[in-house]
Structures are given as structure tokens and as C-alpha cells.
Design a protein around this motif. Sequence first.
Motif, PDB file in Angstrom:
ATOM      1  N   SER A   1      40.321  51.154  42.581  1.00 32.97           N
ATOM      2  CA  SER A   1      39.851  52.540  42.508  1.00 32.97           C
ATOM      3  C   SER A   1      38.335  52.642  42.626  1.00 32.97           C
ATOM      4  CB  SER A   1      40.312  53.188  41.194  1.00 32.97           C
ATOM      5  OG  SER A   1      39.742  52.516  40.086  1.00 32.97           O
ATOM      6  N   GLY A   2      37.671  51.525  42.995  1.00 29.78           N
ATOM      7  CA  GLY A   2      36.254  51.645  43.323  1.00 29.78           C
ATOM      8  C   GLY A   2      35.302  50.725  42.613  1.00 29.78           C
ATOM      9  N   ASP A   3      35.756  49.925  41.647  1.00 28.10           N
ATOM     10  CA  ASP A   3      34.845  49.000  40.981  1.00 28.10           C
ATOM     11  C   ASP A   3      34.417  47.884  41.933  1.00 28.10           C
ATOM     12  OD1 ASP A   3      35.141  50.390  38.640  1.00 28.10           O
ATOM     13  OD2 ASP A   3      35.397  48.605  37.417  1.00 28.10           O
ATOM     14  N   GLU A   4      33.222  47.327  41.691  1.00 26.48           N
ATOM     15  CA  GLU A   4      32.806  46.141  42.421  1.00 26.48           C
ATOM     16  C   GLU A   4      33.702  44.969  42.021  1.00 26.48           C
ATOM     17  OE1 GLU A   4      28.637  45.743  41.631  1.00 26.48           O
ATOM     18  OE2 GLU A   4      28.099  47.118  43.253  1.00 26.48           O
ATOM     19  N   PRO A   5      33.944  44.034  42.918  1.00 26.92           N
ATOM     20  CA  PRO A   5      34.882  42.952  42.614  1.00 26.92           C
ATOM     21  C   PRO A   5      34.341  41.994  41.566  1.00 26.92           C
ATOM     22  CG  PRO A   5      33.750  42.534  44.689  1.00 26.92           C
ATOM     23  CD  PRO A   5      33.357  43.912  44.259  1.00 26.92           C
ATOM     24  N   VAL A   6      35.256  41.442  40.769  1.00 24.42           N
ATOM     25  CA  VAL A   6      34.945  40.328  39.870  1.00 24.42           C
ATOM     26  C   VAL A   6      35.880  39.182  40.245  1.00 24.42           C
ATOM     27  CG1 VAL A   6      34.140  41.839  38.012  1.00 24.42           C
ATOM     28  CG2 VAL A   6      36.535  41.146  38.081  1.00 24.42           C
ATOM     29  N   TRP A   7      35.577  38.000  39.728  1.00 22.86           N
ATOM     30  CA  TRP A   7      36.305  36.816  40.179  1.00 22.86           C
ATOM     31  C   TRP A   7      37.789  36.858  39.822  1.00 22.86           C
ATOM     32  CZ3 TRP A   7      34.333  33.765  43.729  1.00 22.86           C
ATOM     33  CH2 TRP A   7      32.949  33.810  43.913  1.00 22.86           C
ATOM     34  N   SER A   8      38.141  37.511  38.716  1.00 24.05           N
ATOM     35  CA  SER A   8      39.562  37.589  38.366  1.00 24.05           C
ATOM     36  C   SER A   8      40.336  38.446  39.362  1.00 24.05           C
ATOM     37  CB  SER A   8      39.727  38.151  36.948  1.00 24.05           C
ATOM     38  OG  SER A   8      39.205  39.462  36.856  1.00 24.05           O
ATOM     39  N   ASP A   9      39.664  39.376  40.066  1.00 22.90           N
ATOM     40  CA  ASP A   9      40.358  40.176  41.079  1.00 22.90           C
ATOM     41  C   ASP A   9      40.893  39.287  42.195  1.00 22.90           C
ATOM     42  OD1 ASP A   9      39.919  42.673  39.840  1.00 22.90           O
ATOM     43  OD2 ASP A   9      37.909  42.802  40.692  1.00 22.90           O
ATOM     44  N   LEU A  10      40.107  38.294  42.606  1.00 25.02           N
ATOM     45  CA  LEU A  10      40.575  37.370  43.638  1.00 25.02           C
ATOM     46  C   LEU A  10      41.639  36.425  43.082  1.00 25.02           C
ATOM     47  CD1 LEU A  10      37.479  38.123  44.587  1.00 25.02           C
ATOM     48  CD2 LEU A  10      37.910  36.276  46.195  1.00 25.02           C
ATOM     49  N   ARG A  11      41.369  35.913  41.903  1.00 27.52           N
ATOM     50  CA  ARG A  11      42.298  34.951  41.299  1.00 27.52           C
ATOM     51  C   ARG A  11      43.660  35.562  41.016  1.00 27.52           C
ATOM     52  NH1 ARG A  11      40.524  33.778  35.535  1.00 27.52           N
ATOM     53  NH2 ARG A  11      41.638  35.752  35.285  1.00 27.52           N
ATOM     54  N   ASP A  12      43.678  36.823  40.589  1.00 24.57           N
ATOM     55  CA  ASP A  12      44.908  37.456  40.139  1.00 24.57           C
ATOM     56  C   ASP A  12      45.562  38.340  41.189  1.00 24.57           C
ATOM     57  OD1 ASP A  12      44.308  36.206  37.753  1.00 24.57           O
ATOM     58  OD2 ASP A  12      43.432  37.988  36.828  1.00 24.57           O
ATOM     59  N   GLY A  13      45.076  38.265  42.430  1.00 26.71           N
ATOM     60  CA  GLY A  13      45.745  38.963  43.520  1.00 26.71           C
ATOM     61  C   GLY A  13      45.507  40.452  43.585  1.00 26.71           C
TER      62      GLY A  13
END
Length: 829
Positions: free
Chosen positions: A317-329
Motif C-alpha cells: 500500500s505504499g511503504d518503502e521496502p524492508v528486507w522482510s518484504d523480500l524474504r517473506d514474499g
Amino acid sequence: MAIELDSSFTGFLSSKLEAAQVMLFTGAGFSMDCKDIDGNRLPSADKLTKELWELVYGGDAFDSETSLTDIYGLANSKKKNKLTEFLRRRLTVDSSTIPEFYQNILSAPWKKIYTVNIDDLCNAAERRFDLPVTFRPISGTRPFTPNRSNTSKPIIDVIHLNGLIDDIPDSVTFSLQQYSERLASQEPTYHQLVADLSSHPFIFIGTKLDEPVLWQHIALRGHRGGRQFKELRPRSFLVTPSIGRAKQGLLDEYNCEWRKGYTEDLAALLGAAPFSSAGTIGRTAHQSRPRHHAGSIANVGDLLANAKARDAGLYLSGDEPVWSDLRDGHTIHRASDTALLATAEALLRNTDTQELLLVTGTAGSGKTTAAMRLAASLSATANNCFWFGADQECSPYELRRMGTALPQDAILFVDDADRFGSEITSVARELVSDGKLALLVLIMRAHKIDRALHLARLDAKVIESAVPQLADSDINSLIQLLDQHNLLGRLKGKPLGVQFHAFSEKAGRQLLVAMIEATSGKRFEEKIVDEWESLSSDEERNIYALLAICHSLKFAPSKDEVLFAAGEMANSSSRNEVLNALDRLTNRHVISWNSTANTFRTRHRFLADILLTELSARAAIGAIIGDLAFVFATKVTASTPRNEPCNRFLRRLLNHDFLARAGSVEQARSVYQRVETLCSWSFHYLLQRGSLEVESGNLRLADNYLSQARALEPNDSFVATEYAYMRIKRAYEEPSSPTAEAQAAEAIQILREQIRLRGLTDEHPYHVLGSQGLAWSRRGIKNAQERLKLVGELEMLLKQAVSIHTSNEGLKTLLRDLQAERLKLGVAV
């Protein structure tokens, strides 16, 4: 007597001392166990009143109606020299007389010490005891932070709200009227105190709070507010032997608890377990606390493993990415990700040439996410990938130092690399040429490349990979992911073809824009402003707007900085309401909070940019910028390092181009006027204020400011260039003036010298000389031959400029203008 203890008090205070987060506030009674250099106990207010009476009237009977205010004013008027000598001796502490128990109190790891006292007790204690801390005295009447960086001990600021001994007699505060006047004025010390009272626990000692002025300081915390507001102000404590029941009830309103005891009892408490061990830990925390929020390079594998999980809806919904976003799909694998990985792997295989990978894209295009996925992919095969994030602060020097300290064949990613300006060119060249890095990857917005990266000076092959528009496969994956997490909005339940069409209409735009517009059905800009307007209170809107300014200018303010500025804007009687607003915005994920650094920002810098632009168009941002500038002007002094984040952010806030874009010239002037007394020492402030007047056409006023800037920093190239710009512009605006020709000649000479010194790295002197020289030739030189000669010389310089700064379209346009002018003049001659 022993201070009453309970588990709640003990646990709270010891934990805050361990973190070096407790403030000490001392009243007049705190110093009265010490003696002055003549062997007399330091005076109470009543005692000092009688002594000043004797100074003025000798042996005349004391008039009990006399106030300290009146007698001090009279003494200062009639016997100023004697008053000065008397008070400076009377308030200078004889270190040998300081009782031993002060050692425990003054060894504690206080975050700061505030005092209404003028005496020099803290520094005298440094002479008396081998304290594990050192004190930096700061005058509340003439704020200036002296540099005490030549110590290995933790440095604790001691803010003397009423002035220091050296401020006697004219810059100290003795009267209630003087207090009231200062509290009503724009005094930075009191504004900072208000923020600290709202955000940190305090211990008040040396007062019963019977004095109206001291009670006024407690009241600066503000009431809790209505029942709808949670109590978010940290607990504070008043240590005094006794207090009235009504006063105790009022203290509860300000979340301040009474603890029965004397100064000596507080000392005994701090010297005993568990507080003594908490003090040891706290001093370590205080000492290791960086002078600024210096960033660090982190191993990508560690970032992925240790990232705290969060809801997928935040990124989607618009937040900048964090590493858990990539890790957790929580992110999609885009078609362009495969191509980017192949490019990086090819560069890693090619060891014959020095190469740099540039990941670019428009704002909100997903370039950071793409670079993070690339880093994660490369890290999976080798544990030598490192990341320096956009939310971390450091100077170019620190970035280069950290980069050269990485292991051999490391891969380094630097996000938002254009924040370092043109210095990123030198840093990148030196890191690549060092030979230790296997690959350097810079991530930056596409429109910033030409301004930040000077390819001719890189001495390396640059491979640019631009994050493209959404591919059809990307849209299908995005729809599936949004549906999985119930984030399709208005598209929920619609046929796949309808969903795809909604996204494909936006596919030529940024990923972030496509997600928000397709699922909401609103223009992206409209959606962002709607979010701001729909916030429930002025406090929330002010906080969101000020964070948008900060994030757009690449700065994340701390909690006390947000409270300082937001409290000013809200002008709220309850600082707790501002704390509640900040808490609501954080809990609802309207804004983001970095718990490690205790800093805040908007969810995405692109959202911040959009909101700043929209509010600027409404002329609704000028006052907020003024409040922010005031906050950070109070934190920056002449001794503040140039690369300290607060200093860098203040310079960005005061940039005349930024202020002109954010509002009118009058609003920009009001910002400069707001911080004038705090920034008058700064050549940068004078440079920017003068530059605004150059652009607005008030050249006489511009001359005043730029001449001052030149006097303070005669060797600064930006000052020299802007001064020359102003001088030549004055010449052709007033061509009939007897000094016009001399002004133009002086300006041209300065600009030629700046080209000689900085022409290889800075195109600005070329542009100023070419454009302003052309204007002078047209309006100030009547002889056609002389005009032709000058235009010809300018044309040669611009050819040189274009050959050096090959990507600068403005120089190319200016060169064509000069060539056309030369041809026209040649025909005329």
C-alpha cells in the motif's frame, strides 16, 4: 532520610539510566551545600536580595518589600562594575568545599542537565573529583555550544537557563518579568526544554516548586488532555523533603511523582545498587552514542536473516521496502529482475576492466526493491554482499572509509546514492580503483544522474540498468499478490480482464503509482492529499507535513525534534496531545518509525515529494518550513561539524531554490527572518539569503548579504560565484551607473578564476559567466566590436565547458545562443 523505593520506580529509573535517557533539573537548593571562593555558602534568593541591598544602600535598614528583581536592576544601573565583581565571586564555587555526596549525582549518565542556577558547580566538581563524565556549560541567554571534543569521557550538556557567570550582569535572568518575557519570545533553549520535558524522564532536585517560575517549567510538560488521550509523557520525579497535598495533586496532572528526600538522599540512591551499575552501563551507552546518526554498511545475509517480519499490506500500500518484504514474499519477481541479475553476473565475471553498475528509475518505479532483490540473489551464492541504505546517514568520507574496510571481492550496494551530490563521483572512483570491490552498485533516481555522476571523472565503465515499466507478466503477478492479501480495493471480485486493464492503463507509470491508482480509482496526487486531509486533527496533519518535508530532503528527525517542531505548530497547551498524534500515526502505519534510531519518516519518499509539491501549490507549507528551520537552527552552532546530519539538513532547508519552490518569495524571506539571530554567524545562511534576493531582483539587498558571506568565507567558490553573478547582474540592470563597467569587469574576472579552479568538476561558473556575460554584452556594451570580442571569448569558454560536461543540456543551449549572437554581431559589424 532514604528515598522511598518500589519495584515500579526502581525498574523504570534504572532502565532509563542504563540507556542514558534521564534528564536532571536543578533548582537553587541544589547548590546551597557548597561555598563560594570567599568561604560563604551559596545564597538563596532571599539572601542574595539582602546582599544586593547592602551593595546599593550600605548599612541602611533593609526594606522587606524589596524584590530581587528591583534591587538587581537598581544595582546594575547604579553600580554595574561592583555588581559584576560581587556576583562573579559570589557564584563561583570553591571546588574544595563541595561535599562528597555530589560525586554520585554528577557521575550519573544524565542525558542533559538543566538548571536555573548561574553558579559553576558542575565544572567545579570536575576539578574536585575524578568524574567519569565531563560537562559542557551552555548559556540559556546566549546559546552557543562550545567544543569539548578533546575528551575521552562522555560529554553532558549543562544548560543554564538563566545564563552563566560570564553573562553577568546584562545577559542573566533574575526576575519573574524577565522569565515571562523570555518564555514568550522565540528562545531556542526553552523550545528545546519543552520538547525534552515531553519526551524524556526528568528528576527535579533542589526545589519544592514553591517558586512560580519553577512551577512554570513543570507546566511546560502540558496536561494529559481529555480521557481520549493516552498518557505518553515519560514519568518524572520531584525529590524534596515535603510538598503540599494540592501541589502533589497538580504534579500528577503532569505525570510527575513526588519522592521524599534531600539532595544527599538522591546521591545515596544513585550510589547504591541497582542504580550504580545502571550508571556504569549508561555511561558506556552515552559514550558510544554517535555524535550524529552515522550509518553503517551491513551484510545482506544478516539483513535478510534478522529482518523483523511485518504485514504485507504495508509494502503493497505504499511503504518503502524492508528486507522482510523480500524474504517473506511480499514483493513480485519482475521480468526485469532476471535481466538485472544477468547483467550483474556478467560484470562479476569480467575482471579485466573496472566497472560500476548503476540501477536507475523514476521515483516510485521500484528501483530499490529491484536492487534489494539483486543483492539477495547475489548474497545467496556468496556471503560478500553489503548494503548501505537510504535511511542511513554518513559523510562521503565515512562512506569511502567504510567501503575500503570491506573484505576483498565484496559487492557493495549504495541506495539513494545521489544524496551525496557530486561527491559520489569521487567516492565511486576511489572505491572502484582501489581494486578490493568485486562490484559497486549505485541506486539513484534517473533525473539525478547527470547532476551527481560526472562520467568523465569516474575512470570506470558505467553500466546503467533502468527499471522499466510494468510488463504484462508483472501486472498478472501483482494482481495475484494483491488479491492474496485482500488489497485489490475497488478491483476486488472484478473479472481478471477488468483488473488487468486497470493496471495496464497505468503500466507506463511507476510501480507505486500503478498500485495506488488502479486499486483506488483516484489520481495518485489526489489520493496522497486526501490521506493528509482525512487525518483527524491539526496535530496529525502538521506532523505528517513536517515529516514529508524532512523525508523529501532525505532526513529522518528524532522524536524530540518532531515534538519540538510539531509543538510549535500546534501551539498546544498539552504536549501529550502531540505525543498521542505521533503515536496514532505510527500505530496506523501512516508514518514509519525506526525503533533503533528512534527516528520518523513518511512511508515512502515519493509520497513525501508529492505531498510537499501539492501543499506548496496551496501555499500551505511555508510556516511549517519556518518551524523546522527554527528547530534545527537551535541545534547547529559554529562548532557543529559540517557533515553532521542536522547541519546538512538545515542547509537543505535554507536553500533558496527549495524555499522558492515551496512557496512565495515573501514566505522564503519569513523563513530567513525566523532564524536570523540563530544563523547570523553562518556564511551559508547569508549566501542563500543573498541568492534569493538575486533571483527576486532586489540586488541592493542581495549585495548586502553576499558581501557579508564573502567577508566570512572569502575562499568559498559558491560564495564567489554568486557574488560575481550579483555584481554583473547589477551592472546590466543599471548600465548607466558610473560603476557598472567596473562591476562587470570584477565579476568576469572572479568567474574566470572559478572556472580555472573548479571548471573540471563544476559547470555552474561556466553557466553564470556565459548567460550573464551575454546579458551584459547586450545591455551594457555599446561598441559593437567590443561586444563581438566578449561574445567570442564566451563562446570559446562554452565550447570548453561542453567538452568537459558532455551531458549538460543547459550548457549546450547556451553555446548555441552565443554562436547565434556572434553571427548576428558579425553581420552587423
